[in-house]
Design a protein around this motif. Sequence first.
Motif, mmCIF file in Angstrom:
data_model
loop_
_atom_site.group_PDB
_atom_site.id
_atom_site.type_symbol
_atom_site.label_atom_id
_atom_site.label_comp_id
_atom_site.label_asym_id
_atom_site.label_seq_id
_atom_site.Cartn_x
_atom_site.Cartn_y
_atom_site.Cartn_z
ATOM 1 N N ALA A 77 0.817 -1.212 0.000
ATOM 2 C CA ALA A 77 0.000 0.000 0.000
ATOM 3 C C ALA A 77 0.853 1.267 0.000
ATOM 4 O O ALA A 77 0.527 2.245 -0.680
ATOM 5 C CB ALA A 77 -0.926 -0.003 1.211
ATOM 6 N N THR A 78 1.958 1.242 0.733
ATOM 7 C CA THR A 78 2.751 2.467 0.887
ATOM 8 C C THR A 78 4.142 2.394 0.264
ATOM 9 O O THR A 78 4.883 3.380 0.294
ATOM 10 C CB THR A 78 2.923 2.825 2.376
ATOM 11 O OG1 THR A 78 3.566 1.725 3.048
ATOM 12 C CG2 THR A 78 1.576 3.085 3.025
ATOM 13 N N THR A 79 4.508 1.243 -0.295
ATOM 14 C CA THR A 79 5.850 1.097 -0.868
ATOM 15 C C THR A 79 5.777 0.424 -2.233
ATOM 16 O O THR A 79 4.785 -0.233 -2.569
ATOM 17 C CB THR A 79 6.761 0.252 0.046
ATOM 18 O OG1 THR A 79 6.243 -1.092 0.111
ATOM 19 C CG2 THR A 79 6.829 0.832 1.444
ATOM 20 N N ALA A 93 12.743 8.458 -12.759
ATOM 21 C CA ALA A 93 12.567 9.008 -11.415
ATOM 22 C C ALA A 93 11.248 9.778 -11.263
ATOM 23 O O ALA A 93 10.567 9.624 -10.240
ATOM 24 C CB ALA A 93 13.747 9.891 -11.039
ATOM 25 N N PRO A 94 10.831 10.602 -12.232
ATOM 26 C CA PRO A 94 9.515 11.241 -12.106
ATOM 27 C C PRO A 94 8.362 10.236 -12.039
ATOM 28 O O PRO A 94 7.376 10.469 -11.338
ATOM 29 C CB PRO A 94 9.433 12.111 -13.364
ATOM 30 C CG PRO A 94 10.850 12.462 -13.661
ATOM 31 C CD PRO A 94 11.613 11.213 -13.341
ATOM 32 N N PHE A 95 8.491 9.116 -12.782
ATOM 33 C CA PHE A 95 7.481 8.052 -12.692
ATOM 34 C C PHE A 95 7.401 7.545 -11.252
ATOM 35 O O PHE A 95 6.297 7.383 -10.681
ATOM 36 C CB PHE A 95 7.847 6.914 -13.642
ATOM 37 C CG PHE A 95 6.936 5.714 -13.569
ATOM 38 C CD1 PHE A 95 5.905 5.546 -14.491
ATOM 39 C CD2 PHE A 95 7.101 4.734 -12.593
ATOM 40 C CE1 PHE A 95 5.061 4.438 -14.430
ATOM 41 C CE2 PHE A 95 6.266 3.626 -12.521
ATOM 42 C CZ PHE A 95 5.242 3.481 -13.443
ATOM 43 N N ALA A 96 8.554 7.294 -10.652
ATOM 44 C CA ALA A 96 8.595 6.780 -9.284
ATOM 45 C C ALA A 96 8.062 7.808 -8.294
ATOM 46 O O ALA A 96 7.335 7.460 -7.351
ATOM 47 C CB ALA A 96 10.024 6.379 -8.927
ATOM 48 N N MET A 97 8.406 9.080 -8.500
ATOM 49 C CA MET A 97 7.943 10.122 -7.584
ATOM 50 C C MET A 97 6.435 10.291 -7.675
ATOM 51 O O MET A 97 5.762 10.485 -6.656
ATOM 52 C CB MET A 97 8.648 11.443 -7.899
ATOM 53 C CG MET A 97 8.488 12.474 -6.795
ATOM 54 S SD MET A 97 9.361 11.976 -5.305
ATOM 55 C CE MET A 97 8.456 12.891 -4.053
ATOM 56 N N LYS A 98 5.904 10.207 -8.868
ATOM 57 C CA LYS A 98 4.450 10.300 -9.041
ATOM 58 C C LYS A 98 3.761 9.163 -8.287
ATOM 59 O O LYS A 98 2.737 9.367 -7.625
ATOM 60 C CB LYS A 98 4.101 10.239 -10.531
ATOM 61 C CG LYS A 98 2.618 10.354 -10.850
ATOM 62 C CD LYS A 98 2.417 10.412 -12.361
ATOM 63 C CE LYS A 98 0.944 10.562 -12.729
ATOM 64 N NZ LYS A 98 0.153 9.358 -12.434
ATOM 65 N N LEU A 99 4.339 7.977 -8.361
ATOM 66 C CA LEU A 99 3.775 6.828 -7.656
ATOM 67 C C LEU A 99 3.850 7.037 -6.136
ATOM 68 O O LEU A 99 2.885 6.748 -5.417
ATOM 69 C CB LEU A 99 4.537 5.563 -8.054
ATOM 70 C CG LEU A 99 4.123 4.251 -7.385
ATOM 71 C CD1 LEU A 99 2.663 3.924 -7.668
ATOM 72 C CD2 LEU A 99 5.034 3.121 -7.877
ATOM 73 N N ALA A 100 4.963 7.557 -5.648
ATOM 74 C CA ALA A 100 5.107 7.820 -4.214
ATOM 75 C C ALA A 100 4.071 8.833 -3.735
ATOM 76 O O ALA A 100 3.471 8.681 -2.663
ATOM 77 C CB ALA A 100 6.518 8.319 -3.916
ATOM 78 N N GLY A 110 4.379 7.613 0.985
ATOM 79 C CA GLY A 110 4.686 6.691 -0.096
ATOM 80 C C GLY A 110 6.181 6.635 -0.312
ATOM 81 O O GLY A 110 6.858 7.672 -0.299
ATOM 82 N N TRP A 111 6.726 5.422 -0.503
ATOM 83 C CA TRP A 111 8.177 5.233 -0.645
ATOM 84 C C TRP A 111 8.435 4.298 -1.804
ATOM 85 O O TRP A 111 7.878 3.198 -1.870
ATOM 86 C CB TRP A 111 8.756 4.661 0.640
ATOM 87 C CG TRP A 111 8.401 5.489 1.833
ATOM 88 C CD1 TRP A 111 7.348 5.298 2.690
ATOM 89 C CD2 TRP A 111 9.056 6.677 2.256
ATOM 90 N NE1 TRP A 111 7.310 6.293 3.625
ATOM 91 C CE2 TRP A 111 8.348 7.151 3.388
ATOM 92 C CE3 TRP A 111 10.167 7.375 1.795
ATOM 93 C CZ2 TRP A 111 8.732 8.311 4.071
ATOM 94 C CZ3 TRP A 111 10.548 8.525 2.472
ATOM 95 C CH2 TRP A 111 9.839 8.975 3.595
ATOM 96 N N VAL A 112 9.273 4.726 -2.726
ATOM 97 C CA VAL A 112 9.516 3.936 -3.932
ATOM 98 C C VAL A 112 11.023 3.807 -4.174
ATOM 99 O O VAL A 112 11.737 4.806 -4.219
ATOM 100 C CB VAL A 112 8.842 4.578 -5.166
ATOM 101 C CG1 VAL A 112 9.129 3.749 -6.420
ATOM 102 C CG2 VAL A 112 7.339 4.708 -4.938
ATOM 103 N N VAL A 282 12.890 7.447 -3.608
ATOM 104 C CA VAL A 282 12.102 8.676 -3.493
ATOM 105 C C VAL A 282 10.945 8.445 -2.525
ATOM 106 O O VAL A 282 10.507 7.314 -2.310
ATOM 107 C CB VAL A 282 11.553 9.139 -4.859
ATOM 108 C CG1 VAL A 282 12.685 9.454 -5.831
ATOM 109 C CG2 VAL A 282 10.622 8.093 -5.472
ATOM 110 N N GLY A 283 10.457 9.535 -1.959
ATOM 111 C CA GLY A 283 9.361 9.400 -1.015
ATOM 112 C C GLY A 283 8.602 10.696 -0.832
ATOM 113 O O GLY A 283 9.092 11.785 -1.165
ATOM 114 N N ALA A 284 7.410 10.561 -0.288
ATOM 115 C CA ALA A 284 6.570 11.723 0.000
ATOM 116 C C ALA A 284 5.771 11.445 1.262
ATOM 117 O O ALA A 284 5.310 10.318 1.475
ATOM 118 C CB ALA A 284 5.623 12.015 -1.171
#
Length: 360
Positions: A77-79, A93-100, A110-112, A282-284
Amino acid sequence: MSSYIIQEDKLRNFTEAVFKRIGCTEKDAALAADVLIASDLRGIDSHGVARLSGYIRLWEKKRINPTPNITIVHETATTATVDGDSGLGLVVAPFAMKLAIEKAEKYGSGWVSVRNSNHFGIAGYHALEAIRRDMIGFAMTNASPLVAPTFTTERLLGTNPMCYAFPAGKYPPVVIDMATSAAANGKLEIAQRAGKPLPEGWVQSNSGDNTTDPHALKAGGSLLPLGSDREHGSHKGFGLGATVDILSAVLSGANYGPWVPPFVSFLDPLPNLPGLGIGHFVGAMRVDGFRPVEEFKSHMDNWIERFKSAKPIDANQPLVIPGEPELEAEAERKIHGIPLVDPVVKDLNEMAKTLGIDGI
């Protein structure tokens, strides 16, 4: 050294044309260009279009896939762990950040982790994406092994930058974007082009002696960790660089330590790599997962004001809040243009000629 001043739009169009020429989609070319131009606008010249020819060299060696199939290979759910399919880190990296950010919006954080990627530009670009959603952003990446851990002469870590971005209210966000080495490799490249010596404490020779020679890396030397040497805290820089390497690569399944594939041209590709490509993390985090957003921003403003009022050693040099120099550079360069030194312009024009597109 003389320099050219190039307007943002012209440099952006040129950069997009380069990425489209190697096969990137229009959308990915625009995104990749945006990451590089953001670096130049923010005054981080070492990670802007000066790096463009490096990406092209990787593409020529078939180490960059211009049309990657970016996939999620593991998820909770969060990773999540993302495989970049050897794509441009500027796109992966933007793909991963969007997912986070999407995970953070739903679950609070969110952590990717990312594997099978390439150089992703400045970490700040990715962390700042979270600011737009009233979140705290994180971004880090491992990199080509150029840094010798404390007490050694062996290059085992990259410059391994990390960035933390915190939203504020009436003030701009606080953005802590830094390499975990004494200096980023791009700064050495700038010194090489300018024919200037390095500050002491940035690099060591292949025998471990301090040197100011900007060509020391090519002669087998190494960058030093943040702190320069043991007496000045290099063990702390080593620890930070190790943290980035573990979160970015050991966690994701990317290559780590001395096995990270090189971005710089003077290092040869390594055989028998234990993982896939370069790794990112990356994370948010949603601020309102901890307290109301406006309360946090109000206290961030108060934090900024108190630190800005600190008594300076020199009245002509007040305290600088992390992120302020970049914002000042951006405001200046958006109006007056982006400066590029002669060797960079020459490099870009030679690259354009090889690719069969117009130069700058």
